[in-house]
Design an enzyme around this catalytic site. Sequence first.
Site: not given
Length: 844
Positions: A426, A533, A589, A738-740, A802
């Site tokens: 975070h 977001r 999103r 690509t983070n998750d 993203c």
Amino acid sequence: MGRLVKDYMHLKSSSDVHRSIYGARARRLFLLKSMNMPVPRVILLSINTVRKIQAENKLDIEGILENFKEEDIFSVRASPEHWDWGGPPSILNIGLNNKKYNEIKKKLNINLASKLYLRFILSYSIDVMRLDEELFDPVVNKTISESSIKEALAIYAEEMSEPFPQNAKQQLEQVLNSMIRAWNGTTARLLRQVQNAPEDAGFGLIIQRMVLGFGKTESGSGVAQFVSPLDGSKKVTGRYLSQSQGKESLEIENSLFLTKDKRGKSLEEHMPKIFSELCRLGEEARFKTRDELELDFTIENEKLWLLDAAPARRSARAAIKIVIDLVSDGVYGQREAVKRVEPKTITELLHSQLSPLAVRDVIGTGIAASPGAATGKIVFSSSMAQSLALQDIPTVLVRVETGPEDIRGMHFTKGVLTERGGMTSHAGVTARGLGLPCIVGANSLKIDAKNRLLSSSNGRVFKEFDFITIDGTSGQVLSGKTELVEPAFDEGLKTFLDWAKEISVLNVRANADTPSDAKLARTFGAEGIGLCRTEQMFFEKDRLLAMREMIFADSNADRKVALDQLLPMQRSDFEEIFQIMDGLNVCIRLFDPPLHEFLPRERQEMLELAEALDLPVSKIAERTKDLSEFNPMLGMRGVRLGITLPEIYEMQARAIFEATVLAQKANISIVPEIMIPLVSTRKEVQLIHSYVEKIANEVKSETNHFFEYKFGVMVETPRAALRAGDIAKHSSFMSFGTNDLTQMTYGLSRDDAGRFMRDYVTKGVFAEDPFHTLDDDGVGELLLIARDRGRQENTDLVLSVCGEHGGDPNSINFCCKSNFDYVSCSPFRVPVAIVAAAHYELFK
């Protein structure tokens, strides 16, 4: 014993010297020599020759020495293939012995001769033969004299059980072997790794006749460059010191300035002809080498010699100014200019940086999660950061880890330091979005939030309101205040980015969640918004209460009342973003995080919420407990929330479409893109699409205004990537989060991986942190499978990345090579991504 190696070159103006064969320093020296500049005699050992010596072959030292006179002494310098790869320090005065010492005493005087010889004895003993430096303290700590030489020679003989070598061949052989060993040492290899040098990186060696810098008439040494290291403007900088050698001029306070200076005497005044010649040679070398240089020079009996030519020291701002001026002067074209500036250089331009002159008192290190430097008082809470900001007092927010409740405090602090977390934690993600310097995973430090103390591993303790400095570019935490260089997004950088855009094929958008983010994105050259977001808009204080009312609603009707309060707020934000991004794409999103992130954690916050909602504190605590999950990142979030509580997504869709109508009526060109997070199945996509389409038709009917929109998905689960063909039938675009996706592919928690990631990379388990640089082999293969299956079903399918990888140059190379349409990253990384995309086209 190996064979005798005779592969060396006597450097001449007609020689053929390439950087890949002899190294960067040798190439620069050759360019000076090719212009018939005054360069002392040089012998070059190629990178391949050095490798042969390393393989225990013997170098023909006697053959090399035949190129020098008996009375000559010489230096050895490293010549790595790239300047950034560093190398062992230079060794001067090789060949000095008792005989030559006595000759120099007669030629000059005892003091100068003793200074020369002692310097070599110490350098040879400590840097070559690896004797303990402290052994020579009795010699170093007193005035240099003839007795100093005798004492130093005696110490060497006692420690080595043999006299100091008097043979130039033996000295040179030991020096060369020592430098080769140093190049292959652990520290040197780690430093090269930081510069992304290959494992087998090589270096050449330069053996050069020494010009002493000592003489009966004016002699000395100096360093000069012809642009300001801070901004790249034309300015002669450097120092000169009479009766010296090497870089002593930079170490001695009474050395001369080069140009006239009110602070003291200058070379320009002392030796105007030499100064004029130095400036002329510098300008000629600039055109020949096609770069600004730092010249090491020596004056021997009023004759100027050039010993070395390195790239001029330069800040990021200076680097841009230099290439723009070289293009303006016709030295090279725009493509070459873009080629010469590394993407990481751009990062430094957009953030405050530590001054090159700053003293670094390092108290700990962590993961460099967001670039830039910040100095401020330690605070352990967001509320304290906000309170001090109102008094114009800079702070660094220090937390074990951050959460959504810290976002407001992060808007008021100068930097963030956390004990836990990784690149995509975070703190890291939020800080990059805000352009805030940030270090995470600093587990060499211990944060005691209860007692408000920060402790280093060596026992130093810092209290709240003590000053610290964080360098989010290097990951270093420093004690005290430190001088910073302020960022600059000027016309020069804009021009440079325009050149890069003309070269690149891959488009670059920005992750922008608010109107202020959108303005920043447009300023930095983003070609649209790739990720807005929407949940970030709800963390503002005036909206958070309405969001919490919605969470505590007991019925759909009550929930709708709360959402009706949020609708105009979201609509207003979208309308403003559309105005800012007029003519560019905006991908929004829908709501993604689990609801518990919006609920208070601390008792005081629960009390305040209970008063606002007129509920008992026990009800607040009970609801918070009900919404908590064992693994919230895999729980009820994203599309699952949209299907379970469809009124949330319906409200957001309505806000988007109503803002679209208002924007289009104001002649703003916009076709919104609506993106659904965390999908895994085709049915999820179909169901949410039906909700969105229903709202779109309602708004068209109510406003009597036709508009278009695009509908797509965020691919964050391996299943979505594998079933991309099914999903693509109902999507205009796929954007890979690509983070998750990395987190789920590896089974790693991105918030906790920082605890062991450094060990994994150091020990070679991972080549890179997969949250920092895209894993081409694993996660990358999922992207390629999704690309092929998706475009097989939908040939017009738009593909993008993203996640935070969208701002990483290595990951951008993958996207370019894989024929993706765009990447999206935080606004402050957009210029970096633009240059990285251009570099792919230039170097592919």
